[in-house]
Design an enzyme around this catalytic site. Structure first.
Site, short mmCIF file in Angstrom:
data_model
loop_
_atom_site.label_atom_id
_atom_site.label_comp_id
_atom_site.label_asym_id
_atom_site.label_seq_id
_atom_site.Cartn_x
_atom_site.Cartn_y
_atom_site.Cartn_z
N HIS A 97 0.83 -1.21 0.00
CA HIS A 97 0.00 0.00 0.00
C HIS A 97 0.86 1.26 0.00
O HIS A 97 0.55 2.24 -0.67
CB HIS A 97 -0.93 0.01 1.22
N LYS B 226 -9.50 -7.82 8.79
CA LYS B 226 -10.08 -8.10 10.10
C LYS B 226 -9.83 -6.91 11.02
O LYS B 226 -8.82 -6.23 10.88
CB LYS B 226 -9.52 -9.39 10.69
#
Lengths: 185, 281
Positions: free
Chosen positions: A39, A104
């Site tokens: 990212h 998550k």
């Protein structure tokens, strides 16, 4: 448990908007993996006014760094990693057209606002069910950032990967509301 | 004096790394099963069933329970009458980690330096090694593969002695509450109380190695463990933080004498994939 909603990638705004926090979905089609390091590089591309090496429009990013595949297997164990580490990069990814994320754990206020603005959905897969999740992955290939090893961007073809809608595009957030009925005294 | 070849240690550690990654310990399996029956949330029940299915698949296929096969954290209890020959003890452990993580198809998650470059060492070395010197000539090697997501939720607080039991309990419960879904609940909570800040951290790791259901032999601490577990399971966090009555499987507390001015508390969070395995050589 609620009926399972089938989702096929790439996702449209319409697909995203019909999902509500607490829904159960099963994802099929192509998804892309990415963690912290990938990212960082993707967003740095944009900062240099360069195109990103993958087109994220309509796509789902799965926050995972898989275990190595054994011979004959497409992938090793591959459960979700904790998503908040990607929060600093996520509004930019959504702005670029990314529609979904699988990970998550809770997200930041900025991410949830950006999801409302750009129409995105955040799905929770089951952390630690990594060997079971691997069975939903049919193919796996490295697309870019191979030097990052497990953190490289992989293209996965998945079939019926079961997830929960954790945060929807209207701001519904299962990490906040899910615990309320079970909070005692 | 007993002599032990370094190569024997490396071989044993290689196998230990793989076994710990593939096979969930029996105490954790039993706790997951028992809690599944008590869970009230539908999503929570589904998650716990999938987690139970996962340990079966991982064992059958010799696949890691979790893709994060962790920092290789060791507790070495080494007798003072034992001599390691044919190489260094630390080198032997790292050699075992290198081979275990490579040959076992485990993920390599270590970067060589934490701030500037963060380049992966590609073999999961170095291990983090704690050592205790014991009497005799035995050697006990315990491996706790420590996943990053749960470890990131660990916390320390240097309380005042006046904060006492209430202060300790509140800090532990609040740490689990703030962590929410991040450490992959249901968690196992290791608590170290006393010593110094660093020693409390070590005790909290050691606490994770205690079997679920076994309590601290000191009845005050055993009672504290039971009460902490009850309070934590009333938070509502639930499996994966999506709501439910199963937030923790166990709270294990270890303590050590401490300075008259201090009351250090360290909380180490571990996910439900509570891997811990020991061997004696």
């Amino acid at each position: 448990m609620a009926e399972i909603i089938k989702l096929k990638t790439p996702l449209t705004d319409e697909d995203v908007m019909k999902l509500k926090a607490g829904d159960v979905v099963s994802v099929s089609g192509v998804i892309y993996t990415g963690r912290d390091a990938a990212h960082k590089r993707l967003v740095e591309c944009l900062e240099r006014n360069e195109p990103m090496p993958i087109d994220v429009k309509g796509q789902i990013m799965y926050y995972v760094g898989p275990s190595p595949a054994k011979p004959g297997q497409p992938i090793g164990s591959c459960g979700p990693t904790t998503s908040y580490r990607m929060d600093p990069y996520t509004p930019t990814m959504l702005e670029q057209g990314m529609k979904g994320m699988i990970g998550k754990g809770p997200r930041s206020k900025e991410v949830i606002e950006a999801m409302q603005k750009y129409k995105g959905v955040y799905l929770a897969a089951i952390g630690g069910a990594a060997a079971v999740i691997a069975k939903a992955v049919k193919t796996c290939e490295v697309i870019t950032y191979e030097d990052l090893g497990a953190e490289a961007i992989h293209k996965l073809e998945v079939e019926d990967l079961v997830c929960f809608v954790a945060v929807d595009a209207q701001g519904g957030n299962l990490y906040e509301t899910g615990r309320l009925p079970y909070k005692k005294d | 004096m007993r002599e032990l070849q370094a190569s024997v240690i490396a071989d044993a550690v290689e196998k230990l790394c793989m076994d710990a990654a593939y096979y969930l310990p029996e105490d954790v399996k039993a706790a997951l099963k028992a809690r599944s029956e008590q869970e009230e949330s539908e999503i929570g029940k589904y998650i716990l069933a999938e987690v139970c299915e996962n340990y079966k698949v991982a064992a059958e296929e010799q696949m890691p329970l979790c893709q994060d096969t962790g920092t290789a954290l060791f507790i070495i209890e080494m007798g003072q009458e034992l001599v390691v020959t044919g190489g260094g003890m630390v080198d032997a452990i790292n050699e075992g980690v290198r081979r275990g993580y490579t040959n076992g198809y485990l993920r390599k998650s270590m970067v060589a330096e934490p701030i500037f470059e963060r380049v992966n060492t590609k073999d999961n070395t170095p291990a983090v090694i704690h050592t205790e010197i014991t009497e005799g000539d035995g050697l006990k090697i315990t491996l706790l593969p420590k996943g990053g997501g749960a470890e990131n939720c660990s916390a320390v607080k240097m309380l005042r002695p006046a904060d006492g039991l209430q202060g300790v309990m509140d800090f532990v419960v609040e740490t689990v509450n703030v962590a929410g879904g991040k450490p992959c609940p249901p968690v196992i909570v290791g608590v170290g109380v006393g010593g110094t800040a660093d020693y409390a951290a070590y005790l909290s790791k050691k606490a994770l190695n205690r079997e679920i259901g076994e309590h601290n032999p000191n009845p005050n601490y055993a009672k504290m463990e039971t009460e902490l577990l009850e309070r934590i399971n009333k938070l509502g966090v639930g499996p994966q933080g999506l709501g439910g009555v199963t937030t923790a499987l166990a709270v294990n507390v270890e303590y050590f004498p401490c300075h008259i001015a201090s009351l250090p508390v360290f909380v180490t969070m571990n996910c439900h994939s509570q891997r811990h395995k020991s061997i004696e050589l």
